[in-house]
Scaffold this motif. Structure first.
Motif, PDB file in Angstrom:
ATOM      1  N   SER A   1      -8.936  12.142  -8.134  1.00 29.26           N
ATOM      2  CA  SER A   1      -7.807  11.291  -7.746  1.00 29.26           C
ATOM      3  C   SER A   1      -8.253  10.195  -6.798  1.00 29.26           C
ATOM      4  CB  SER A   1      -6.726  12.130  -7.074  1.00 29.26           C
ATOM      5  OG  SER A   1      -6.478  13.273  -7.807  1.00 29.26           O
ATOM      6  N   TYR A   2      -9.228  10.522  -5.957  1.00 27.80           N
ATOM      7  CA  TYR A   2      -9.753   9.488  -5.060  1.00 27.80           C
ATOM      8  C   TYR A   2     -10.396   8.366  -5.861  1.00 27.80           C
ATOM      9  CZ  TYR A   2     -12.437   7.219  -1.409  1.00 27.80           C
ATOM     10  OH  TYR A   2     -12.962   6.293  -0.569  1.00 27.80           O
TER      11      TYR A   2
ATOM     12  N   LEU B   1       0.338  20.893  -5.507  1.00 30.90           N
ATOM     13  CA  LEU B   1      -0.850  20.101  -5.796  1.00 30.90           C
ATOM     14  C   LEU B   1      -0.721  18.693  -5.250  1.00 30.90           C
ATOM     15  CD1 LEU B   1      -1.859  21.056  -9.411  1.00 30.90           C
ATOM     16  CD2 LEU B   1      -3.160  21.377  -7.358  1.00 30.90           C
TER      17      LEU B   1
ATOM     18  N   GLU C   1      -6.891   0.713  -4.676  1.00 35.04           N
ATOM     19  CA  GLU C   1      -5.891   0.442  -3.641  1.00 35.04           C
ATOM     20  C   GLU C   1      -6.378   0.855  -2.280  1.00 35.04           C
ATOM     21  OE1 GLU C   1      -4.441   2.410  -6.357  1.00 35.04           O
ATOM     22  OE2 GLU C   1      -3.909   0.578  -7.409  1.00 35.04           O
TER      23      GLU C   1
ATOM     24  N   THR D   1      -3.555   5.294 -13.976  1.00 33.10           N
ATOM     25  CA  THR D   1      -4.195   4.836 -15.207  1.00 33.10           C
ATOM     26  C   THR D   1      -5.697   4.907 -15.040  1.00 33.10           C
ATOM     27  OG1 THR D   1      -4.215   2.584 -14.422  1.00 33.10           O
ATOM     28  CG2 THR D   1      -2.344   3.221 -15.745  1.00 33.10           C
TER      29      THR D   1
ATOM     30  N   THR E   1       1.977   2.206  -3.680  1.00 36.80           N
ATOM     31  CA  THR E   1       1.043   2.238  -4.802  1.00 36.80           C
ATOM     32  C   THR E   1       0.631   3.658  -5.149  1.00 36.80           C
ATOM     33  OG1 THR E   1      -0.698   1.825  -3.221  1.00 36.80           O
ATOM     34  CG2 THR E   1       0.067  -0.038  -4.535  1.00 36.80           C
TER      35      THR E   1
ATOM     36  N   LEU F   1      -2.281  17.846  -1.776  1.00 36.29           N
ATOM     37  CA  LEU F   1      -3.696  17.555  -1.592  1.00 36.29           C
ATOM     38  C   LEU F   1      -3.857  16.056  -1.434  1.00 36.29           C
ATOM     39  CD1 LEU F   1      -5.148  19.769  -4.411  1.00 36.29           C
ATOM     40  CD2 LEU F   1      -5.311  20.205  -1.986  1.00 36.29           C
ATOM     41  N   PRO F   2      -4.881  15.611  -0.706  1.00 35.26           N
ATOM     42  CA  PRO F   2      -5.011  14.168  -0.479  1.00 35.26           C
ATOM     43  C   PRO F   2      -5.288  13.407  -1.773  1.00 35.26           C
ATOM     44  CG  PRO F   2      -6.871  15.347   0.430  1.00 35.26           C
ATOM     45  CD  PRO F   2      -5.867  16.368   0.077  1.00 35.26           C
ATOM     46  N   HIS F   3      -4.669  12.267  -1.871  1.00 35.27           N
ATOM     47  CA  HIS F   3      -4.857  11.302  -2.953  1.00 35.27           C
ATOM     48  C   HIS F   3      -4.354  11.727  -4.311  1.00 35.27           C
ATOM     49  CE1 HIS F   3      -7.152   9.003  -0.177  1.00 35.27           C
ATOM     50  NE2 HIS F   3      -8.128   9.849  -0.110  1.00 35.27           N
ATOM     51  N   THR F   4      -3.816  12.932  -4.442  1.00 36.78           N
ATOM     52  CA  THR F   4      -3.367  13.337  -5.772  1.00 36.78           C
ATOM     53  C   THR F   4      -2.021  12.715  -6.107  1.00 36.78           C
ATOM     54  OG1 THR F   4      -2.590  15.308  -4.672  1.00 36.78           O
ATOM     55  CG2 THR F   4      -4.566  15.509  -5.979  1.00 36.78           C
ATOM     56  N   PHE F   5      -1.741  12.687  -7.393  1.00 35.73           N
ATOM     57  CA  PHE F   5      -0.496  12.135  -7.884  1.00 35.73           C
ATOM     58  C   PHE F   5       0.467  13.267  -8.200  1.00 35.73           C
ATOM     59  CE2 PHE F   5       2.330   9.285  -9.844  1.00 35.73           C
ATOM     60  CZ  PHE F   5       2.783   9.847 -11.013  1.00 35.73           C
TER      61      PHE F   5
ATOM     62  N   LEU G   1      -4.541  26.398 -13.916  1.00 35.80           N
ATOM     63  CA  LEU G   1      -4.825  27.177 -12.726  1.00 35.80           C
ATOM     64  C   LEU G   1      -4.272  28.585 -12.807  1.00 35.80           C
ATOM     65  CD1 LEU G   1      -3.984  24.430 -10.154  1.00 35.80           C
ATOM     66  CD2 LEU G   1      -6.227  25.188 -10.822  1.00 35.80           C
TER      67      LEU G   1
ATOM     68  N   VAL H   1      -9.226  16.516  -6.195  1.00 34.34           N
ATOM     69  CA  VAL H   1      -9.100  15.532  -5.120  1.00 34.34           C
ATOM     70  C   VAL H   1     -10.081  14.390  -5.334  1.00 34.34           C
ATOM     71  CG1 VAL H   1      -9.392  15.168  -2.659  1.00 34.34           C
ATOM     72  CG2 VAL H   1      -8.232  17.178  -3.459  1.00 34.34           C
TER      73      VAL H   1
ATOM     74  N   LEU I   1      -3.674   6.841  12.970  1.00 36.35           N
ATOM     75  CA  LEU I   1      -4.952   6.150  12.909  1.00 36.35           C
ATOM     76  C   LEU I   1      -4.934   4.872  13.724  1.00 36.35           C
ATOM     77  CD1 LEU I   1      -7.115   7.417  11.224  1.00 36.35           C
ATOM     78  CD2 LEU I   1      -6.824   5.624   9.550  1.00 36.35           C
TER      79      LEU I   1
ATOM     80  N   GLU J   1      -8.167  -0.124   3.067  1.00 37.49           N
ATOM     81  CA  GLU J   1      -7.749   0.672   4.212  1.00 37.49           C
ATOM     82  C   GLU J   1      -8.913   1.156   5.049  1.00 37.49           C
ATOM     83  OE1 GLU J   1      -5.308   3.871   3.087  1.00 37.49           O
ATOM     84  OE2 GLU J   1      -3.856   2.603   2.058  1.00 37.49           O
TER      85      GLU J   1
ATOM     86  N   PHE K   1      -2.287  19.641 -16.109  1.00 40.19           N
ATOM     87  CA  PHE K   1      -3.328  20.266 -15.318  1.00 40.19           C
ATOM     88  C   PHE K   1      -2.925  21.559 -14.615  1.00 40.19           C
ATOM     89  CE2 PHE K   1      -6.927  20.870 -12.822  1.00 40.19           C
ATOM     90  CZ  PHE K   1      -6.570  20.983 -11.497  1.00 40.19           C
TER      91      PHE K   1
ATOM     92  N   MET L   1      -2.358  14.239 -18.817  1.00 40.45           N
ATOM     93  CA  MET L   1      -3.353  15.190 -18.336  1.00 40.45           C
ATOM     94  C   MET L   1      -2.972  15.742 -16.981  1.00 40.45           C
ATOM     95  SD  MET L   1      -6.891  13.401 -19.425  1.00 40.45           S
ATOM     96  CE  MET L   1      -7.644  13.976 -17.921  1.00 40.45           C
TER      97      MET L   1
ATOM     98  N   ASN M   1       0.807  -1.209   0.000  1.00 42.63           N
ATOM     99  CA  ASN M   1       0.000   0.000   0.000  1.00 42.63           C
ATOM    100  C   ASN M   1       0.834   1.250   0.000  1.00 42.63           C
ATOM    101  OD1 ASN M   1      -2.535  -0.921  -0.118  1.00 42.63           O
ATOM    102  ND2 ASN M   1      -2.807  -1.112   2.079  1.00 42.63           N
TER     103      ASN M   1
ATOM    104  N   SER N   1      -7.741   6.138  -7.368  1.00 42.14           N
ATOM    105  CA  SER N   1      -6.991   5.251  -6.501  1.00 42.14           C
ATOM    106  C   SER N   1      -7.883   4.457  -5.579  1.00 42.14           C
ATOM    107  CB  SER N   1      -5.972   6.053  -5.699  1.00 42.14           C
ATOM    108  OG  SER N   1      -6.582   7.149  -5.095  1.00 42.14           O
TER     109      SER N   1
END
Lengths: 226, 99
Positions: free
Chosen positions: B82-83, A85, B89, A13, A7, A88-92, A30, B79, A179, B93, A26, A22, A4, B86
């Motif tokens: 992107s959530y 950028l 994966e 993809t 990843t 930010l949560p979960h962004t690549f 902005l 956000v 957590l 969690e 991106f 993209m 995890n 992903s």
């Protein structure tokens, strides 16, 4: 847990298609542009910041070095916005990939070096031998200076990759730890505080951009002018 | 004149200006070929994706009294997107007692 962790750094993809193009394109959306002299707030703010950075960066260059202004400003804005950028949560974040950083570092470094060797050959070669070295040390020193020259683009790329990747990983780990400790408590308050501190420090990824462009800049300056 | 004989009425609005929903089916190939869409919009070329970018920008960002709302909607959408990407994966969690 091990799988995890990494990843989030894999190429994104969408149903099998890599959409990384993209994601790289991106941040350009902005930054609005306009043909007017005086525009709205966001454009004024953007203009102010870019002028600030531009003057700071390009002040030490000769007119010939200043022809690189557009390139360097685009570089710093690209790296700064992709890094921010990525917070930010979960962004690549594209700059976590070594391929992208090498693609940025190697051509720019090579351009600066070739420019220096083309137009000021003697000055560029003379950088390999600092003034006043004892005669016996000369061969040794030339070899060392050559190695240090060729390691510059690698250092630029790996520095950026390692810093951003390490910061992201650390945030993942400490977040997971918080957590997990939440049900056990007592130490959760301390760890949550560490997360907050780490995030704030990581926002100095922008300082890393400064470091990136600045070292690139110094190299350009050195090879081009003196 | 020939089109009137065939039974179609000539369109009062020139073909170029029409939107997709207003174009008749017979006119569709010539409409697609005559597409002049690239330099439209208010700030012509800098808008990378044409009208959609301009519409969003003028409605939410380019208002008189600006705040963070216009840009932060875009970031929130980023956000969310992107959530979704992903999610596969992240499925493992979830907060549960036994993993």
């Amino acid at each position: 847990m091990n799988e995890n962790l990494f990843t989030s750094f894999s190429t994104p993809t969408l149903m099998g298609l890599p959409i990384i193009i993209m994601i790289i394109a991106f941040p350009a959306l902005l930054y609005p542009t306009s043909n007017r002299l005086i525009s709205n707030r966001i454009r004024t703010l953007q203009q102010y910041l870019i002028n600030l950075i531009l003057k700071q960066m390009m002040a030490i260059h000769s007119p010939k070095g200043r022809t690189w202004s557009l390139m360097l400003m685009s570089l710093i804005i690209f790296i700064a916005s992709t890094n921010l950028l990525g917070l930010l949560p979960h962004t690549f974040t594209p700059t976590t990939q070594l391929s992208i950083n090498l693609g940025l570092a190697i051509p720019l470094w090579a351009g600066a070096v070739i420019l220096g060797f083309r137009y000021k050959f003697k000055t560029s070669v003379s950088h390999f031998l600092p003034q006043g070295t004892p005669i016996l040390l000369i061969p040794m020193l030339i070899i060392i200076e050559t190695i240090s020259l060729f390691i510059q683009p690698m250092a630029l790329a790996v520095r950026l990759t390692a810093n951003i990747t390490a910061g992201h990983l650390l945030m993942h780990l400490i977040g997971a730890a918080t957590l997990a400790l939440f049900s056990i408590s007592t130490s959760t308050a301390l760890i949550t505080f560490i997360i907050l501190l780490l995030l704030t420090i990581l926002e100095f990824a922008v300082a890393l951009i400064q470091a990136y462009v600045f070292t690139l800049l110094v190299s350009l300056y050195l090879h081009d002018n003196t | 004149m020939a089109s009137v004989i065939r039974g179609e009425c000539p369109s009062p609005v020139p073909l170029k200006e029409k939107r997709l929903l207003d174009v008749r089916i017979a006119e569709l190939p010539s409409w697609v070929l005559m597409r002049d869409f690239t330099p439209t919009g208010i700030a012509a070329l800098p808008a990378p994706f044409g009208r959609g970018y301009d519409r969003y920008y003028n409605k939410y960002v380019n208002v008189g009294e600006e705040s963070v709302a216009g840009v932060s909607m875009v970031l929130a959408a980023c956000v969310g997107f992107s959530y979704c990407l992903s999610y596969k994966e992240l499925q493992h969690e979830r907060l549960r007692k036994y993993h």
